[in-house]
Each structure stands twice: as C-alpha cells, then as structure tokens.
Design an enzyme around this catalytic site. Structure first.
Site, PDB file in Angstrom:
ATOM      1  N   ASP A  21      53.154  54.931  42.785  1.00  0.00           N
ATOM      2  CA  ASP A  21      54.165  54.356  43.658  1.00  0.00           C
ATOM      3  C   ASP A  21      55.065  53.500  42.788  1.00  0.00           C
ATOM      4  O   ASP A  21      54.652  53.035  41.730  1.00  0.00           O
ATOM      5  CB  ASP A  21      53.534  53.535  44.798  1.00  0.00           C
ATOM      6  CG  ASP A  21      52.899  52.254  44.327  1.00  0.00           C
ATOM      7  OD1 ASP A  21      53.598  51.217  44.294  1.00  0.00           O
ATOM      8  OD2 ASP A  21      51.701  52.269  43.983  1.00  0.00           O
ATOM      9  N   ASP A 111      52.103  49.012  53.545  1.00  0.00           N
ATOM     10  CA  ASP A 111      51.539  48.217  52.452  1.00  0.00           C
ATOM     11  C   ASP A 111      51.078  46.890  53.060  1.00  0.00           C
ATOM     12  O   ASP A 111      51.859  45.961  53.215  1.00  0.00           O
ATOM     13  CB  ASP A 111      52.601  47.991  51.376  1.00  0.00           C
ATOM     14  CG  ASP A 111      52.055  47.270  50.157  1.00  0.00           C
ATOM     15  OD1 ASP A 111      50.908  46.756  50.206  1.00  0.00           O
ATOM     16  OD2 ASP A 111      52.774  47.198  49.151  1.00  0.00           O
ATOM     17  N   GLU A 113      49.039  43.734  52.645  1.00  0.00           N
ATOM     18  CA  GLU A 113      48.406  42.869  51.646  1.00  0.00           C
ATOM     19  C   GLU A 113      47.934  41.601  52.329  1.00  0.00           C
ATOM     20  O   GLU A 113      48.408  41.255  53.410  1.00  0.00           O
ATOM     21  CB  GLU A 113      49.384  42.593  50.512  1.00  0.00           C
ATOM     22  CG  GLU A 113      49.794  43.895  49.823  1.00  0.00           C
ATOM     23  CD  GLU A 113      50.646  43.708  48.586  1.00  0.00           C
ATOM     24  OE1 GLU A 113      50.751  42.566  48.088  1.00  0.00           O
ATOM     25  OE2 GLU A 113      51.198  44.706  48.109  1.00  0.00           O
TER      26      GLU A 113
END
Length: 143
Positions: A21, A111, A113
């Site tokens: 990525d 994503d 996190e």
C-alpha cells in the site's frame, strides 16, 4: 498427514501475491518497473484522516490500471474529528470520487488504527459499521 500439509503449503505459496500500500505518487513507468520485479497488488490511500480525498491515490489507481495491473484496492483512513462528515458520508464521497474519476478498485478497505478513537466503544463500533455498510452497498453495485 504430512503429505496433505505439504500440498496445502505449496498451494498457499503458489497463490501468494506480492504487493504494497502506498501514499506516494507512482508514475506508469514506476508501476511497470514494479510489475517487472514481481509486484502485482497495490492498495492506494483514497481518503485521508483529515477528511479530504487523497488525489494522489486516485491517480495511482489509474496509473496502475493503465499499465495492466488488475489487483488494485483503495483504503479509507477515517476522519474522526467532530467537524468531519458522518462515517457513511465519508465513504459515499469516496465512492462518488472513484466513479467520477474512473479509478476502478476491486475492494475498499478501512484503515482502522488505535489512536484518536473515542473511549465509547459502542460509538466506535457504530461508526465503523456505518462505513462498512456503505462500502458493502457500493461493492454490490460497482463490480
């Protein structure tokens, strides 16, 4: 038992892909070079945690497609600030941008996190679920 384990290991090794990525700009020549060195999977950032499009990601998707890559995904880095759009709206904006720019992806990833999330786990779960639901609708229509 050992033989079946070995066959499974060989099948998994054969089906493996090498990819990455990225957020940096990659030209068509760059994607050609990466392909010649065994890379065949790319995930572009298409939404920033600041609540903005990552235009570099959309261009990277198109550059990869233009050079023959077929395994291309995009990822959304959710914006969690109080002034950000609701979660489903963030994904909807990404979907509309993918369509309007002609940047075709196979999947849209989130994503997630650990930092910047609320201490309210139910809120976090609802936020992520709203994004996932919007992505599922998109993928069912887009592909």
């Amino acid at each position: 038992m050992l033989r079946s384990s070995l066959i499974l290991a060989l099948v998994l090794a054969v089906s493996a892909k090498t990819g990455f990525d990225g957020i940096q700009s990659i030209s068509e020549a760059g994607f050609k070079c990466l392909k010649s060195h065994g890379y065949d999977f790319f995930i572009a950032r298409i939404w920033e945690s600041s609540g903005n499009f990552d235009n570099t990601g959309y261009q990277n998707i198109k550059n990869a497609r233009n050079t023959g890559w077929t395994d291309i995904d995009g990822y959304v880095f959710p914006c969690l600030a109080s002034n950000c759009a609701p979660p489903a709206n963030q994904v909807e904006a990404v979907i509309n941008k993918l369509k309007s720019t002609g940047a075709k992806v196979n999947y849209v990833w989130l994503d997630i996190e650990i930092y910047h999330w609320s201490a309210d786990h139910a809120h976090n779960r609802n936020f992520i679920t709203a994004m996932v639901n919007e992505i599922e609708v998109f993928l069912s229509e887009y592909q």
